[in-house]
Scaffold this motif. Structure first.
Motif, PDB file in Angstrom:
ATOM      1  N   ALA A 187     -26.702 -15.355  11.428  1.00 47.84           N
ATOM      2  CA  ALA A 187     -25.304 -14.471  11.826  1.00 47.84           C
ATOM      3  C   ALA A 187     -25.527 -13.274  12.469  1.00 47.84           C
ATOM      4  O   ALA A 187     -24.544 -12.902  13.483  1.00 47.84           O
ATOM      5  N   ILE A 188     -26.017 -12.118  12.047  1.00 52.84           N
ATOM      6  CA  ILE A 188     -26.442 -10.952  12.492  1.00 52.84           C
ATOM      7  C   ILE A 188     -26.757 -11.135  14.177  1.00 52.84           C
ATOM      8  O   ILE A 188     -26.305 -10.660  15.117  1.00 52.84           O
ATOM      9  N   MET A 189     -27.785 -11.927  14.237  1.00 47.35           N
ATOM     10  CA  MET A 189     -28.499 -12.255  15.743  1.00 47.35           C
ATOM     11  C   MET A 189     -27.497 -12.928  16.498  1.00 47.35           C
ATOM     12  O   MET A 189     -27.244 -12.529  17.687  1.00 47.35           O
ATOM     13  N   LEU A 190     -26.896 -13.820  16.405  1.00 46.98           N
ATOM     14  CA  LEU A 190     -26.057 -14.762  16.930  1.00 46.98           C
ATOM     15  C   LEU A 190     -24.666 -13.726  17.379  1.00 46.98           C
ATOM     16  O   LEU A 190     -24.198 -13.587  18.562  1.00 46.98           O
ATOM     17  N   THR A 191     -24.183 -12.861  16.517  1.00 48.98           N
ATOM     18  CA  THR A 191     -23.081 -11.855  16.512  1.00 48.98           C
ATOM     19  C   THR A 191     -23.618 -10.977  17.493  1.00 48.98           C
ATOM     20  O   THR A 191     -22.597 -10.422  18.402  1.00 48.98           O
ATOM     21  N   ALA A 192     -24.710 -10.477  17.625  1.00 46.59           N
ATOM     22  CA  ALA A 192     -25.145  -9.468  18.707  1.00 46.59           C
ATOM     23  C   ALA A 192     -25.074 -10.282  19.886  1.00 46.59           C
ATOM     24  O   ALA A 192     -25.016  -9.526  21.063  1.00 46.59           O
TER      25      ALA A 192
ATOM     26  N   LEU B  71     -19.190 -16.856  10.019  1.00 48.57           N
ATOM     27  CA  LEU B  71     -20.329 -17.301  10.850  1.00 48.57           C
ATOM     28  C   LEU B  71     -21.385 -17.757   9.956  1.00 48.57           C
ATOM     29  O   LEU B  71     -21.874 -18.815  10.235  1.00 48.57           O
ATOM     30  N   THR B  72     -21.591 -17.085   8.875  1.00 51.29           N
ATOM     31  CA  THR B  72     -22.758 -17.651   7.813  1.00 51.29           C
ATOM     32  C   THR B  72     -22.254 -18.881   7.436  1.00 51.29           C
ATOM     33  O   THR B  72     -23.081 -19.778   6.906  1.00 51.29           O
ATOM     34  N   GLU B  73     -21.078 -18.817   6.953  1.00 52.87           N
ATOM     35  CA  GLU B  73     -20.550 -20.176   6.357  1.00 52.87           C
ATOM     36  C   GLU B  73     -20.705 -21.484   7.192  1.00 52.87           C
ATOM     37  O   GLU B  73     -21.130 -22.674   6.961  1.00 52.87           O
ATOM     38  N   LEU B  74     -20.328 -21.268   8.524  1.00 53.35           N
ATOM     39  CA  LEU B  74     -20.480 -22.107   9.554  1.00 53.35           C
ATOM     40  C   LEU B  74     -21.815 -22.502   9.847  1.00 53.35           C
ATOM     41  O   LEU B  74     -22.268 -23.734   9.840  1.00 53.35           O
TER      42      LEU B  74
ATOM     43  N   LEU C 266     -32.116 -22.714  17.365  1.00 54.38           N
ATOM     44  CA  LEU C 266     -32.411 -22.074  16.175  1.00 54.38           C
ATOM     45  C   LEU C 266     -32.058 -22.856  14.767  1.00 54.38           C
ATOM     46  O   LEU C 266     -32.446 -22.599  13.662  1.00 54.38           O
ATOM     47  N   LEU C 267     -31.067 -23.760  15.101  1.00 57.95           N
ATOM     48  CA  LEU C 267     -30.921 -25.017  14.105  1.00 57.95           C
ATOM     49  C   LEU C 267     -31.995 -26.247  13.919  1.00 57.95           C
ATOM     50  O   LEU C 267     -32.217 -26.347  14.899  1.00 57.95           O
TER      51      LEU C 267
ATOM     52  N   GLU D 147     -31.710 -19.039   6.535  1.00 57.57           N
ATOM     53  CA  GLU D 147     -31.691 -17.720   6.484  1.00 57.57           C
ATOM     54  C   GLU D 147     -30.116 -17.478   7.494  1.00 57.57           C
ATOM     55  O   GLU D 147     -30.076 -16.844   8.587  1.00 57.57           O
ATOM     56  N   PRO D 148     -29.011 -18.171   7.008  1.00 52.58           N
ATOM     57  CA  PRO D 148     -28.004 -17.965   7.675  1.00 52.58           C
ATOM     58  C   PRO D 148     -27.514 -16.544   7.909  1.00 52.58           C
ATOM     59  O   PRO D 148     -26.659 -16.322   8.900  1.00 52.58           O
TER      60      PRO D 148
END
Length: 197
Positions: A158-163, A142-145, A195-196, A153-154
């Protein structure tokens, strides 16, 4: 003749292991941890308890192999969603995140097995390692994407979107009528849009 026999034996062994893993996931989904035991697994797989011990050494090894196989299967589903997406970085990111709201990830049986794995990860070091590796891999991809989308701050995103995805998946799996898969997809798309850059 001998090489053909060895190939058949190897295929048979792999098929039996896969059958035991599938039966274990089904028992966990249907009966939870309390009802998952050697007898129930072997009955579902149509094999003897001795065969389970032959291939896995015991139920703990089999449950760990089932968690690893389930994690690997989910990784392949998410990777496939990205491969099938448009080459646009945002489309690939959305495909990765929203694959959690489509079959087979939304299969109710998967929830039963997954919650058993999570419970075991709190008390069993091997299960905790599988959990940590699985989630680290998901977040790394997810960080790569996110990086490909020029996100700031990918790693944190990634942590936030995963949650967020996990929470929506859990609610959707518990009650598919609560808001529906398309609403979950829309929520994730809106969050990504906000966010993006």
């Amino acid at each position: 003749m001998q090489p053909a026999r060895q190939a058949f034996t190897r295929e048979s062994a792999d098929a039996r292991r896969a059958d035991l893993i599938e039966a274990t996931a089904a028992c966990l989904a249907e009966h939870g941890l309390a009802g998952t035991n050697v007898r129930a697994i072997c009955r579902k797989a149509g094999v003897s308890p001795g065969l389970l011990r032959h291939y896995f050494g015991g139920i703990d090894d089999l449950v760990a192999a089932t968690y690893q196989a389930t994690s690997d299967r989910m990784d392949a589903i998410f990777a496939g969603a990205v491969e099938d997406a448009d080459h646009d970085p945002r489309a690939r990111l959305t495909a990765y995140l929203t694959a959690s709201f489509r079959p087979p990830v939304t299969d109710p049986d998967l929830l039963g097995a997954w919650t058993a794995f999570w419970a075991l990860a709190r008390s069993d070091a091997r299960m905790a390692d599988i959990h940590a590796e699985s989630y680290a891999g998901y977040r790394a991809r997810l960080t790569e994407l996110l990086t490909a989308c020029d996100a700031r701050e990918p790693e944190r995103l990634a942590i936030m979107l995963t949650a967020m995805v996990d929470g929506l998946w859990l609610e959707l799996s518990l009650d598919a009528a609560s808001f529906g898969a398309e609403a979950a997809v829309a929520m994730v798309e809106r969050a990504v849009g906000a966010l993006l850059p």
